[in-house]
Scaffold this motif. Structure first.
Motif, PDB file in Angstrom:
ATOM      1  N   ASN A  44       0.807  -1.218   0.000  1.00 38.20           N
ATOM      2  CA  ASN A  44       0.000   0.000   0.000  1.00 38.20           C
ATOM      3  C   ASN A  44       0.847   1.278   0.000  1.00 38.20           C
ATOM      4  OD1 ASN A  44       0.836  -0.499   2.706  1.00 38.20           O
ATOM      5  ND2 ASN A  44      -0.736   0.925   3.442  1.00 38.20           N
ATOM      6  N   LEU A  45       2.169   1.158  -0.086  1.00 40.15           N
ATOM      7  CA  LEU A  45       3.048   2.332  -0.077  1.00 40.15           C
ATOM      8  C   LEU A  45       3.469   2.757  -1.483  1.00 40.15           C
ATOM      9  CD1 LEU A  45       5.313   1.525   3.012  1.00 40.15           C
ATOM     10  CD2 LEU A  45       3.220   2.897   2.916  1.00 40.15           C
ATOM     11  N   LYS A  46       3.013   2.063  -2.496  1.00 38.55           N
ATOM     12  CA  LYS A  46       3.331   2.433  -3.869  1.00 38.55           C
ATOM     13  C   LYS A  46       2.611   3.740  -4.246  1.00 38.55           C
ATOM     14  CE  LYS A  46       5.868  -1.089  -5.313  1.00 38.55           C
ATOM     15  NZ  LYS A  46       7.254  -0.918  -5.799  1.00 38.55           N
ATOM     16  N   PRO A  47       3.234   4.569  -5.102  1.00 41.40           N
ATOM     17  CA  PRO A  47       2.601   5.840  -5.512  1.00 41.40           C
ATOM     18  C   PRO A  47       1.610   5.637  -6.657  1.00 41.40           C
ATOM     19  CG  PRO A  47       4.781   5.694  -6.466  1.00 41.40           C
ATOM     20  CD  PRO A  47       4.616   4.470  -5.600  1.00 41.40           C
ATOM     21  N   HIS A  48       0.563   4.874  -6.379  1.00 44.70           N
ATOM     22  CA  HIS A  48      -0.463   4.673  -7.399  1.00 44.70           C
ATOM     23  C   HIS A  48      -1.107   6.017  -7.754  1.00 44.70           C
ATOM     24  CE1 HIS A  48       0.152   0.490  -6.702  1.00 44.70           C
ATOM     25  NE2 HIS A  48      -0.434   0.479  -5.507  1.00 44.70           N
ATOM     26  N   LEU A 177     -15.605  11.317  -4.007  1.00 41.27           N
ATOM     27  CA  LEU A 177     -16.521  11.132  -2.883  1.00 41.27           C
ATOM     28  C   LEU A 177     -15.876  10.387  -1.717  1.00 41.27           C
ATOM     29  CD1 LEU A 177     -19.705  10.045  -4.882  1.00 41.27           C
ATOM     30  CD2 LEU A 177     -19.314  12.277  -3.803  1.00 41.27           C
ATOM     31  N   ARG A 178     -14.674   9.842  -1.940  1.00 37.37           N
ATOM     32  CA  ARG A 178     -13.986   9.054  -0.899  1.00 37.37           C
ATOM     33  C   ARG A 178     -12.491   9.348  -0.889  1.00 37.37           C
ATOM     34  NH1 ARG A 178     -15.114   5.491  -5.371  1.00 37.37           N
ATOM     35  NH2 ARG A 178     -17.234   5.166  -4.626  1.00 37.37           N
ATOM     36  N   LEU A 179     -12.115  10.576  -1.159  1.00 39.99           N
ATOM     37  CA  LEU A 179     -10.707  10.945  -1.261  1.00 39.99           C
ATOM     38  C   LEU A 179      -9.921  10.602  -0.005  1.00 39.99           C
ATOM     39  CD1 LEU A 179     -10.607  14.392  -3.107  1.00 39.99           C
ATOM     40  CD2 LEU A 179      -9.876  12.160  -3.958  1.00 39.99           C
ATOM     41  N   GLU A 180     -10.505  10.888   1.127  1.00 39.79           N
ATOM     42  CA  GLU A 180      -9.785  10.643   2.378  1.00 39.79           C
ATOM     43  C   GLU A 180      -9.542   9.149   2.598  1.00 39.79           C
ATOM     44  OE1 GLU A 180     -10.903  13.992   5.501  1.00 39.79           O
ATOM     45  OE2 GLU A 180     -12.679  13.362   4.372  1.00 39.79           O
ATOM     46  N   SER A 181     -10.482   8.313   2.193  1.00 38.96           N
ATOM     47  CA  SER A 181     -10.299   6.866   2.322  1.00 38.96           C
ATOM     48  C   SER A 181      -9.210   6.370   1.371  1.00 38.96           C
ATOM     49  CB  SER A 181     -11.614   6.138   2.031  1.00 38.96           C
ATOM     50  OG  SER A 181     -12.577   6.425   3.019  1.00 38.96           O
ATOM     51  N   ILE A 182      -9.154   6.936   0.163  1.00 37.88           N
ATOM     52  CA  ILE A 182      -8.123   6.556  -0.805  1.00 37.88           C
ATOM     53  C   ILE A 182      -6.738   6.894  -0.263  1.00 37.88           C
ATOM     54  CG2 ILE A 182      -7.166   7.015  -3.097  1.00 37.88           C
ATOM     55  CD1 ILE A 182      -9.686   5.445  -3.314  1.00 37.88           C
ATOM     56  N   ILE A 183      -6.610   8.096   0.281  1.00 40.15           N
ATOM     57  CA  ILE A 183      -5.307   8.527   0.806  1.00 40.15           C
ATOM     58  C   ILE A 183      -4.910   7.713   2.029  1.00 40.15           C
ATOM     59  CG2 ILE A 183      -4.070  10.457   1.876  1.00 40.15           C
ATOM     60  CD1 ILE A 183      -5.728  12.323   0.078  1.00 40.15           C
ATOM     61  N   GLN A 184      -5.870   7.402   2.864  1.00 40.67           N
ATOM     62  CA  GLN A 184      -5.580   6.584   4.047  1.00 40.67           C
ATOM     63  C   GLN A 184      -5.161   5.168   3.633  1.00 40.67           C
ATOM     64  OE1 GLN A 184      -8.811   6.311   6.843  1.00 40.67           O
ATOM     65  NE2 GLN A 184      -7.552   5.361   8.430  1.00 40.67           N
ATOM     66  N   THR A 185      -5.747   4.660   2.587  1.00 38.04           N
ATOM     67  CA  THR A 185      -5.430   3.310   2.114  1.00 38.04           C
ATOM     68  C   THR A 185      -4.068   3.263   1.434  1.00 38.04           C
ATOM     69  OG1 THR A 185      -7.789   2.904   1.754  1.00 38.04           O
ATOM     70  CG2 THR A 185      -6.241   1.380   0.698  1.00 38.04           C
ATOM     71  N   PHE A 186      -3.786   4.295   0.620  1.00 37.41           N
ATOM     72  CA  PHE A 186      -2.503   4.374  -0.085  1.00 37.41           C
ATOM     73  C   PHE A 186      -1.854   5.727   0.236  1.00 37.41           C
ATOM     74  CE2 PHE A 186      -5.162   1.613  -2.845  1.00 37.41           C
ATOM     75  CZ  PHE A 186      -4.403   0.457  -2.754  1.00 37.41           C
ATOM     76  N   PRO A 187      -1.160   5.823   1.347  1.00 39.59           N
ATOM     77  CA  PRO A 187      -0.638   7.115   1.814  1.00 39.59           C
ATOM     78  C   PRO A 187       0.330   7.809   0.862  1.00 39.59           C
ATOM     79  CG  PRO A 187       0.280   5.283   3.089  1.00 39.59           C
ATOM     80  CD  PRO A 187      -0.846   4.725   2.285  1.00 39.59           C
ATOM     81  N   ASN A 188       0.937   7.074  -0.052  1.00 37.24           N
ATOM     82  CA  ASN A 188       1.866   7.683  -1.005  1.00 37.24           C
ATOM     83  C   ASN A 188       1.263   7.852  -2.397  1.00 37.24           C
ATOM     84  OD1 ASN A 188       3.950   7.819   0.919  1.00 37.24           O
ATOM     85  ND2 ASN A 188       4.567   5.722   0.485  1.00 37.24           N
ATOM     86  N   CYS A 189      -0.038   7.675  -2.498  1.00 37.02           N
ATOM     87  CA  CYS A 189      -0.692   7.802  -3.796  1.00 37.02           C
ATOM     88  C   CYS A 189      -0.652   9.251  -4.284  1.00 37.02           C
ATOM     89  CB  CYS A 189      -2.141   7.324  -3.724  1.00 37.02           C
ATOM     90  SG  CYS A 189      -3.258   8.425  -2.828  1.00 37.02           S
ATOM     91  N   VAL A 190      -0.864   9.419  -5.569  1.00 34.70           N
ATOM     92  CA  VAL A 190      -0.951  10.753  -6.166  1.00 34.70           C
ATOM     93  C   VAL A 190      -2.345  10.895  -6.774  1.00 34.70           C
ATOM     94  CG1 VAL A 190      -0.040  12.320  -7.917  1.00 34.70           C
ATOM     95  CG2 VAL A 190       1.516  10.818  -6.654  1.00 34.70           C
ATOM     96  N   ILE A 191      -3.058  11.929  -6.356  1.00 38.33           N
ATOM     97  CA  ILE A 191      -4.406  12.171  -6.851  1.00 38.33           C
ATOM     98  C   ILE A 191      -4.384  13.397  -7.748  1.00 38.33           C
ATOM     99  CG2 ILE A 191      -6.776  12.737  -6.216  1.00 38.33           C
ATOM    100  CD1 ILE A 191      -6.304  11.165  -3.616  1.00 38.33           C
ATOM    101  N   LEU A 192      -4.672  13.191  -9.013  1.00 34.23           N
ATOM    102  CA  LEU A 192      -4.672  14.269  -9.993  1.00 34.23           C
ATOM    103  C   LEU A 192      -6.091  14.782 -10.176  1.00 34.23           C
ATOM    104  CD1 LEU A 192      -2.348  12.629 -12.697  1.00 34.23           C
ATOM    105  CD2 LEU A 192      -1.679  14.050 -10.736  1.00 34.23           C
TER     106      LEU A 192
END
Length: 350
Positions: A44-48, A177-192
């Motif tokens: 879950n630490l990958k920058p998806h 609608l679930r940005l905070e859950s996405i970030i919590q799940t993948f803390p290093n993700c990038v959201i464009l």
């Protein structure tokens, strides 16, 4: 989505069987996970990368430019309709021959074929959390529970395993609608989060609403298909995003004011400090992207710590139409939010 004539009778039946309820896809997903549990790797630490925003802001072209680097795994039309079991279904779908690209149903000059990436991920969320956010007249902000986010990690890992990639790429507008859950799940993700001049984007949304309303009125399969995928952005089954208690404003959906109001609601929410101050989130002005595509894509490359990505398409088409709106209050609000978003874009890229 393809135009209706591209779907055979058998294909339509398969779509109805695979997606017409939540029980079958959930059962199939459990089977897939049981078979491949020991083969997949959870990281879950990958920058998806997750691309999301209001439609008609460049989400598709941005996602496709990244996908064409061949460094990312993403769901494609080949995964339909059994999206939740990508590996088992691939035993069948891989035998389907790829055909030339054809213009998608939006009639927006974007062409697709069976191997084009598409916003199919929402099927997972619909199966797991439908009662939490899908209402007959709206989609609401929600938080995914720990069990569901763990299941989402498994789902992403199954897709990565199928495509033999390390990074996942998603284009799914409903993820806002679930940005905070996405970030919590993948803390290093990038959201464009792409955005566009509010009047241009609202006008494009209005045109698509008229376009899909006509198509869905003539073809029930198109309406059902979009409902299966929770694509309620426009058309007969349009369900707006709701971020707070309804303000009671009733506006004609065939007016520019209605879609400008949707723009205001969505980007007011997305530009809050709780999001704009997060390192995960990148705001991208579509006009800036069109004029500076290479620099934006190179920034993303550095952001996810990849080197020498080969971007095939660095030139995006930008058009600007003269649009007038009567509601000065809406116009003022939209311009204020647009200015705020532009400052976030400039802070990143200038």
């Amino acid at each position: 989505m393809y135009k209706n004539k591209e779907y055979s009778f058998l294909s339509k039946i398969l779509h109805h069987l695979a997606l017409g309820n939540n029980f079958i896809p959930e059962m199939l997903h459990d089977i897939e996970l049981t078979v491949f549990k020991k083969k997949i790797k959870l990281d879950n630490l990958k920058p998806h990368i997750f691309v999301c925003g209001l439609p008609r802001s460049g989400t598709t072209i941005l996602m496709r430019s990244l996908y064409e680097t061949e460094q990312f795994a993403s769901l494609t039309y080949r995964d339909m309709p059994f999206v939740v079991l990508p590996n088992l279904w691939s035993k069948v779908s891989n035998k389907i021959k790829s055909k030339p690209h054809k213009t998608r149903i939006h009639d927006d000059k974007i062409s697709i074929n069976i191997d084009s990436p598409e916003a199919l991920e929402e099927i997972f969320w619909r199966v797991k959390l439908q009662k939490n956010y899908i209402y007959h007249d709206k989609l609401i902000v929600h938080t995914a529970d720990e069990f569901t986010t763990n299941e989402f990690k498994n789902f992403i890992s199954l897709i990565l395993y199928k495509y033999k990639k390390k990074l996942y790429l998603s284009k799914n507008n409903n993820n806002l609608l679930r940005l905070e859950s996405i970030i919590q799940t993948f803390p290093n993700c990038v959201i464009l989060i792409p955005f566009r001049d509010p009047f241009q984007q609202a006008n494009s949304l209005l045109n698509q609403h008229k376009h899909f309303t006509k198509i869905q009125g003539e073809d029930k399969f198109v309406k059902k298909y979009m409902t299966y995928l929770v694509h309620h952005e426009f058309g007969l089954d349009h369900r707006p995003y709701e971020f707070a208690r309804n303000d009671g404003i009733e506006i004609d959906k065939y007016s520019l004011e209605y879609w400008l109001h949707q723009w205001i609601e969505v980007y007011t929410y997305l530009s809050q400090e709780k999001f704009s101050q997060k390192n995960n989130i990148v705001y991208i002005n579509y006009e800036y992207l069109c004029k500076n595509a290479e620099s934006v894509l190179k920034y993303i490359e550095r952001k996810i710590n990849l080197k020498n990505l080969m971007f095939k398409n660095k030139e995006f088409e930008f058009s600007f139409k003269k649009i007038q709106i009567q509601n000065n209050e809406f116009a003022s609000k939209a311009n204020m939010i647009f200015d705020k978003l532009n400052k976030l874009n400039n802070k990143t890229f200038l």
